[in-house]
Design a protein around this motif. Structure first.
Motif, short mmCIF file in Angstrom:
data_model
loop_
_atom_site.label_atom_id
_atom_site.label_comp_id
_atom_site.label_asym_id
_atom_site.label_seq_id
_atom_site.Cartn_x
_atom_site.Cartn_y
_atom_site.Cartn_z
N LEU A 1 33.20 49.98 36.11
CA LEU A 1 34.64 50.23 36.02
C LEU A 1 35.35 48.95 36.40
N PHE A 2 36.37 48.59 35.62
CA PHE A 2 37.01 47.29 35.74
C PHE A 2 38.51 47.47 35.97
N TRP A 3 39.05 46.62 36.81
CA TRP A 3 40.49 46.54 36.98
C TRP A 3 40.96 45.16 36.51
N TYR A 4 42.07 45.20 35.76
CA TYR A 4 42.69 43.98 35.26
C TYR A 4 44.17 43.99 35.63
N ARG A 5 44.72 42.80 35.72
CA ARG A 5 46.16 42.62 35.86
C ARG A 5 46.66 41.94 34.60
N GLN A 6 47.78 42.43 34.07
CA GLN A 6 48.35 41.81 32.87
C GLN A 6 49.83 41.52 33.10
N ASP A 7 50.17 40.26 33.00
CA ASP A 7 51.57 39.83 33.07
C ASP A 7 52.15 39.79 31.68
N PRO A 8 53.48 39.95 31.57
CA PRO A 8 54.10 39.96 30.23
C PRO A 8 53.76 38.72 29.42
N GLY A 9 53.34 38.93 28.16
CA GLY A 9 53.05 37.82 27.28
C GLY A 9 51.72 37.14 27.52
N LYS A 10 50.89 37.74 28.37
CA LYS A 10 49.59 37.13 28.68
C LYS A 10 48.46 38.13 28.46
N GLY A 11 47.24 37.60 28.39
CA GLY A 11 46.09 38.47 28.30
C GLY A 11 45.72 39.04 29.65
N PRO A 12 44.94 40.12 29.68
CA PRO A 12 44.52 40.71 30.95
C PRO A 12 43.71 39.72 31.78
N GLU A 13 43.97 39.74 33.09
CA GLU A 13 43.27 38.88 34.05
C GLU A 13 42.32 39.75 34.87
N PHE A 14 41.06 39.40 34.88
CA PHE A 14 40.06 40.19 35.58
C PHE A 14 40.30 40.21 37.08
N LEU A 15 40.20 41.41 37.69
CA LEU A 15 40.34 41.56 39.13
C LEU A 15 39.03 41.98 39.79
N PHE A 16 38.53 43.16 39.39
CA PHE A 16 37.36 43.73 40.07
C PHE A 16 36.44 44.43 39.08
N THR A 17 35.16 44.50 39.49
CA THR A 17 34.20 45.38 38.85
C THR A 17 33.59 46.27 39.93
N LEU A 18 33.49 47.57 39.63
CA LEU A 18 32.83 48.52 40.52
C LEU A 18 31.73 49.21 39.72
N TYR A 19 30.59 49.40 40.35
CA TYR A 19 29.45 49.93 39.61
C TYR A 19 29.00 51.32 40.05
N SER A 20 29.20 51.65 41.32
CA SER A 20 28.69 52.94 41.78
C SER A 20 29.64 53.58 42.78
N ALA A 21 29.59 54.91 42.85
CA ALA A 21 30.46 55.67 43.74
C ALA A 21 30.28 55.19 45.17
N GLY A 22 31.42 55.02 45.85
CA GLY A 22 31.40 54.54 47.22
C GLY A 22 31.63 53.04 47.35
N GLU A 23 31.54 52.35 46.24
CA GLU A 23 31.71 50.90 46.28
C GLU A 23 33.18 50.54 46.46
N GLU A 24 33.45 49.47 47.19
CA GLU A 24 34.80 48.97 47.40
C GLU A 24 34.81 47.46 47.20
N LYS A 25 35.92 46.95 46.65
CA LYS A 25 36.11 45.52 46.50
C LYS A 25 37.52 45.17 46.96
N GLU A 26 37.68 44.00 47.58
CA GLU A 26 38.98 43.58 48.07
C GLU A 26 39.31 42.16 47.61
N LYS A 27 40.59 41.95 47.39
CA LYS A 27 41.08 40.61 47.06
C LYS A 27 42.53 40.54 47.49
N GLU A 28 42.77 39.78 48.51
CA GLU A 28 44.12 39.61 49.08
C GLU A 28 44.70 40.98 49.41
N ARG A 29 45.79 41.38 48.78
CA ARG A 29 46.45 42.64 49.10
C ARG A 29 45.91 43.82 48.30
#
Lengths: 111, 113
Positions: free
Chosen positions: B33-61
Motif C-alpha cells: 500500500l502506497f501513499w503519495y503527495r500530489q501538488d497542483p500541476g505536478k506528478g505524484p511524489e512518493f511518501l510511504f510503502t506499507l506491506y503488512s498489517a501493523g506496519e507504521e512509517k513516519e516522515k516529519e509530520r
C-alpha cells in the motif's frame, strides 16, 4: 529514486488530431507505465511498456487509440490518437517495481 | 474487484490542528500500500510503502499505518506547506508479473495559517 521528464508539459489540440508524449528516465528501467488522470478521478493505468516487447494494455484501453513505443531502457512514448474532448486529461509516466516514481505529467486539452 | 476508497474528499485544517486521512481497500492479495503527495500541476511524489498489517512509517509530520482493511495517514501539527492532495494506492498480488497500482481519488488537504 529515478528522475523522470516528460514532453510536452502541456498542449492544446484540435479534435481528430494525434499527440505523442515523450517520457525520459535518467537510468535504465525494465518497466515503464502510462497513467491517465482525468479531472476528479483517480489515476488509471493505461498500459505497461517493456523494452523489446509489445505493451500490455488495461481493460478499456486499446493499442489503436494509445500506441506506445519503447525503443530502449530509458525512453518511451505514448500517442493519443484521433483525439476527442473526452481525452482531455493529465497523462503520466512512471517507473519502478516495489514503489513507482512519476514524471511531472502532460496536461492535454482537446478542443 | 480490487478497489481503493479515500475519505474525506477534502479536509481543511488550521495550522497545528492534527488529523487523519483514511484509505480503505479491498484487494485479492496485498503486495503493498502506497501513499503519495500530489501538488497542483505536478506528478505524484512518493511518501510511504506499507506491506503488512501493523506496519507504521513516519516522515516529519506524517505517519502512515496499515490494518488488513485500511490505512491511515496521520498529520501531526500540520503547516501550510503540507497542503496538497494525498493519494493512496494498492498493488495487488496477481497471477502475472505486474506492478499495477490501483489508486483512490485522493484527499485534498488545505492547511490554513
Amino acid at each position: 529514486s529515478a528522475v523522470i521528464s516528460q514532453k510536452p508539459s502541456r498542449d492544446i489540440c484540435q479534435r481528430g488530431t494525434s499527440l505523442t508524449i515523450q517520457c525520459q528516465v535518467d537510468s535504465q528501467v525494465t518497466m515503464m507505465f502510462w497513467y491517465r488522470q482525468q479531472p476528479g478521478q483517480s489515476l488509471t493505468l493505461i498500459a505497461t511498456a517493456n523494452q523489446g516487447s509489445e505493451a500490455t494494455y488495461e481493460s478499456g484501453f486499446v493499442i489503436d487509440k494509445f500506441p506506445i513505443s519503447r525503443p530502449n531502457l530509458t525512453f518511451s512514448t505514448l500517442t493519443v490518437s484521433n483525439m476527442s474532448p473526452e481525452d482531455s486529461s493529465i497523462y503520466l509516466c512512471s517507473v519502478g517495481t516495489a514503489q513507482q516514481y512519476f514524471g511531472p505529467g502532460t496536461r492535454l486539452t482537446v478542443l | 474487484e480490487d478497489q481503493v476508497t479515500q475519505s474525506p474528499e477534502a479536509l481543511r485544517l488550521q495550522e497545528g490542528e492534527s488529523s487523519s486521512l483514511n484509505c480503505s481497500y479491498t484487494v485479492s492479495g496485498l503486495r503493498g500500500l502506497f501513499w503519495y503527495r500530489q501538488d497542483p500541476g505536478k506528478g505524484p511524489e512518493f511518501l510511504f510503502t506499507l506491506y503488512s498489517a501493523g506496519e507504521e512509517k513516519e516522515k516529519e509530520r506524517l505517519k502512515a499505518t496499515l490494518t488488513k482493511k485500511e490505512s491511515f495517514l496521520h498529520i501531526t501539527a500540520p503547516k501550510p506547506e503540507d497542503s496538497a492532495t494525498y493519494l493512496c494506492a494498492v498493488q495487488a498480488i496477481l497471477g502475472g508479473a505486474t506492478n499495477k497500482l490501483i489508486f483512490g481519488t485522493g484527499t485534498l488537504l488545505a492547511v490554513q495559517p
